[in-house]
Design an enzyme around this catalytic site. Structure first.
Site, PDB file in Angstrom:
ATOM      1  N   ARG A 110       5.245   5.406  10.773  1.00 52.28           N
ATOM      2  CA  ARG A 110       4.210   4.997   9.825  1.00 52.28           C
ATOM      3  C   ARG A 110       3.097   6.038   9.819  1.00 52.28           C
ATOM      4  O   ARG A 110       2.933   6.822  10.766  1.00 52.28           O
ATOM      5  CB  ARG A 110       3.643   3.630  10.200  1.00 52.28           C
ATOM      6  CG  ARG A 110       4.614   2.490   9.946  1.00 52.28           C
ATOM      7  CD  ARG A 110       4.100   1.182  10.526  1.00 52.28           C
ATOM      8  NE  ARG A 110       2.885   0.706   9.857  1.00 52.28           N
ATOM      9  CZ  ARG A 110       2.234  -0.405  10.217  1.00 52.28           C
ATOM     10  NH1 ARG A 110       2.683  -1.135  11.237  1.00 52.28           N
ATOM     11  NH2 ARG A 110       1.164  -0.789   9.568  1.00 52.28           N
ATOM     12  N   HIS A 111       2.347   6.053   8.742  1.00 48.46           N
ATOM     13  CA  HIS A 111       1.152   6.888   8.680  1.00 48.46           C
ATOM     14  C   HIS A 111       0.210   6.498   9.807  1.00 48.46           C
ATOM     15  O   HIS A 111       0.307   5.409  10.405  1.00 48.46           O
ATOM     16  CB  HIS A 111       0.453   6.674   7.335  1.00 48.46           C
ATOM     17  CG  HIS A 111       0.150   5.224   7.071  1.00 48.46           C
ATOM     18  ND1 HIS A 111      -0.923   4.559   7.626  1.00 48.46           N
ATOM     19  CD2 HIS A 111       0.805   4.301   6.334  1.00 48.46           C
ATOM     20  CE1 HIS A 111      -0.934   3.308   7.246  1.00 48.46           C
ATOM     21  NE2 HIS A 111       0.111   3.112   6.443  1.00 48.46           N
ATOM     22  N   ASN A 155      -6.168  -0.628   7.505  1.00 49.39           N
ATOM     23  CA  ASN A 155      -5.611  -1.207   8.732  1.00 49.39           C
ATOM     24  C   ASN A 155      -6.712  -1.821   9.596  1.00 49.39           C
ATOM     25  O   ASN A 155      -6.507  -2.863  10.236  1.00 49.39           O
ATOM     26  CB  ASN A 155      -4.861  -0.145   9.543  1.00 49.39           C
ATOM     27  CG  ASN A 155      -3.560   0.287   8.908  1.00 49.39           C
ATOM     28  OD1 ASN A 155      -3.252   1.482   8.830  1.00 49.39           O
ATOM     29  ND2 ASN A 155      -2.766  -0.671   8.440  1.00 49.39           N
ATOM     30  N   GLU A 179       4.412   2.362  -0.404  1.00 47.70           N
ATOM     31  CA  GLU A 179       4.456   1.024   0.198  1.00 47.70           C
ATOM     32  C   GLU A 179       4.795  -0.029  -0.853  1.00 47.70           C
ATOM     33  O   GLU A 179       4.615   0.181  -2.060  1.00 47.70           O
ATOM     34  CB  GLU A 179       3.100   0.728   0.853  1.00 47.70           C
ATOM     35  CG  GLU A 179       2.987  -0.636   1.538  1.00 47.70           C
ATOM     36  CD  GLU A 179       4.007  -0.896   2.631  1.00 47.70           C
ATOM     37  OE1 GLU A 179       5.220  -0.827   2.343  1.00 47.70           O
ATOM     38  OE2 GLU A 179       3.590  -1.206   3.766  1.00 47.70           O
ATOM     39  N   HIS A 190       5.507   3.759   5.318  1.00 48.67           N
ATOM     40  CA  HIS A 190       4.715   2.542   5.411  1.00 48.67           C
ATOM     41  C   HIS A 190       5.597   1.439   5.999  1.00 48.67           C
ATOM     42  O   HIS A 190       6.826   1.548   6.022  1.00 48.67           O
ATOM     43  CB  HIS A 190       4.205   2.144   4.027  1.00 48.67           C
ATOM     44  CG  HIS A 190       3.484   3.253   3.335  1.00 48.67           C
ATOM     45  ND1 HIS A 190       2.116   3.401   3.378  1.00 48.67           N
ATOM     46  CD2 HIS A 190       3.946   4.288   2.581  1.00 48.67           C
ATOM     47  CE1 HIS A 190       1.765   4.473   2.686  1.00 48.67           C
ATOM     48  NE2 HIS A 190       2.851   5.015   2.192  1.00 48.67           N
TER      49      HIS A 190
END
Length: 406
Positions: free
Chosen positions: A221-222, A228, A293, A359
């Site tokens: 994932r990033h 987040n 995403e 994502h």
């Protein structure tokens, strides 16, 4: 969509041993299952070992050996009976993994498919490069349960004798035998006959892009984004300072495992948090809109607590069925899987290692494919932040290593 799923398909592999039939059958089954088709492989070699043990000598496969011939036919009868029961019980695609190397055997399979109302397609693998065949023998056959504890040289001699029996009796699929795909010379040449319909077309597209390779695929994932931090979904927020730190650590981790000439490619989505994370590894990233995403529609930018408060019906619907739930004016996990089809095809045809910076929902879907997880499991797979997942696909599974970096 519903009409094409009502038709049931049997794919009968064809080819001499050590040509990659089982590898191809397993990969094809994984792909079709990931797309949502109830798919199962019926492998006659595994059935033989389970029924008779794994130590049958080469003479067992001699067509002139009446006991061996009768035993092998009995195994085929049992496999086709089980296949038929499974298909009538809800199966959609059955793959019969065996040599099926004579016209007589293939005609026998066709009679059973006609009786069951199944469409039959043959997939034949043809290649005669001695070096490739010997590599297949050494890499897979000598490590099979057939030769457990046997000296490698003796095992190789026995398998070559088995191969000689099959070679003397082999007949390639003819144009009059119906629907088929022939992959000649490791797929360098493809011959098609009577291919019609959605599922057969997907099979052909997949097979013509499939490479027998063990190069790794890395998923991550990033880095942490500002959304987040607030538990918000969707959007296009930048990385947080901690997310940027992860990008730097990811780049260092990659440098520890790859040299500049190794050909590593970095694929990202088109969203800022993914692009920036990948940029730390290689400024020349390859952005894919297909890797964006899941589209949260009208819920974009909200927290799940806000969705529960403002849209309780939607919140409950998603909790009941995360796979099929579609955000209003957005996407479902099933939608994500469909748009990732092209990404999977590209990953299968690539010979170079690939790092995918994506994502959560997207990586869940990609991971489900390589790990052979059913679609229903896809929305619940753990893909934590700041962790690299290294996947090394093989014929019968996928080796996995997870490394937290932050």
């Amino acid at each position: 969509m519903n009409n094409r799923r009502e038709q049931k398909h049997v794919i009968a592999m064809v080819g001499l041993p050590a040509r990659g039939k089982s590898y191809t059958a397993q990969k094809l089954a994984r792909y079709l299952s990931w797309l949502g088709y109830a798919t199962r492989v019926f492998n006659l070699g595994e059935r033989r070992r389970a029924t008779l043990g794994g130590s049958q000598p080469a003479a067992f496969f001699d067509p002139a050996n009446p006991e061996g011939t009768a035993a092998r036919q009995a195994l085929a009868d049992a496999a086709v009976r089980e296949l038929t029961l499974w298909m009538h019980g809800g199966g959609q695609v059955a793959i019969l993994d065996a040599t099926n190397s004579t016209r007589e055997r293939r005609a026998w399979i066709r009679r059973h498919c006609d009786e069951g109302g199944f469409e039959l397609h043959f997939v034949e693998l043809i290649h005669d490069d001695p070096a490739v065949i010997e590599e297949n023998i050494r890499a897979t056959k000598l490590n099979s349960p057939d030769y457990l504890g046997v000296d490698p040289e003796e095992a190789a001699r026995d398998f070559r004798a088995r191969l000689a029996y099959y070679s003397g009796n082999h007949e390639t699929v003819g144009d009059d035998e119906g629907s088929f795909v022939k992959l000649i010379g490791m797929g360098r040449q493809v011959v098609l006959n009577r291919i019609d319909g959605y599922v057969p077309a997907r099979i052909v597209f997949f097979l013509t892009n499939l490479q027998i390779s063990t190069r790794p695929i890395w998923l991550t994932r990033h880095g942490e984004s500002l959304y987040n931090l607030e538990n918000r979904i969707g959007g296009n927020p930048p990385l947080s300072p901690r997310g940027e730190e992860y990008g730097a650590r990811l780049a260092a981790h990659v440098r520890d495992h790859f040299q500049p000439g190794d050909g590593l490619e970095v694929w990202t989505s088109t969203l800022e948090r993914s692009l920036k994370t990948g940029w730390f590894v290689d400024p020349d990233v390859q952005p894919w809109r297909n890797l964006d995403e899941i589209d949260a529609g009208v819920c974009d930018g909200m927290t799940y607590a806000e969705i529960k408060e403002r849209m309780p019906d939607e919140y409950e619907a998603r909790a009941r069925d995360k796979l099929r739930y579609r955000y209003p004016m957005g996407e479902s996990y099933q939608d994500v899987i469909q748009r990732l089809d092209r990404v999977i095809i590209e990953l299968e045809r690539h010979r170079n290692p690939v790092l995918v910076v994506g994502h959560q929902a997207v990586l869940r879907a990609l991971y489900a494919y390589f790990a052979d997880q059913p679609p229903e499991r896809c929305p619940h797979i753990s893909i934590p932040l700041h962790t690299v997942i290294k996947l090394t696909p093989g014929a019968y599974g996928c080796a996995e290593e997870r490394v937290p970096l932050l």
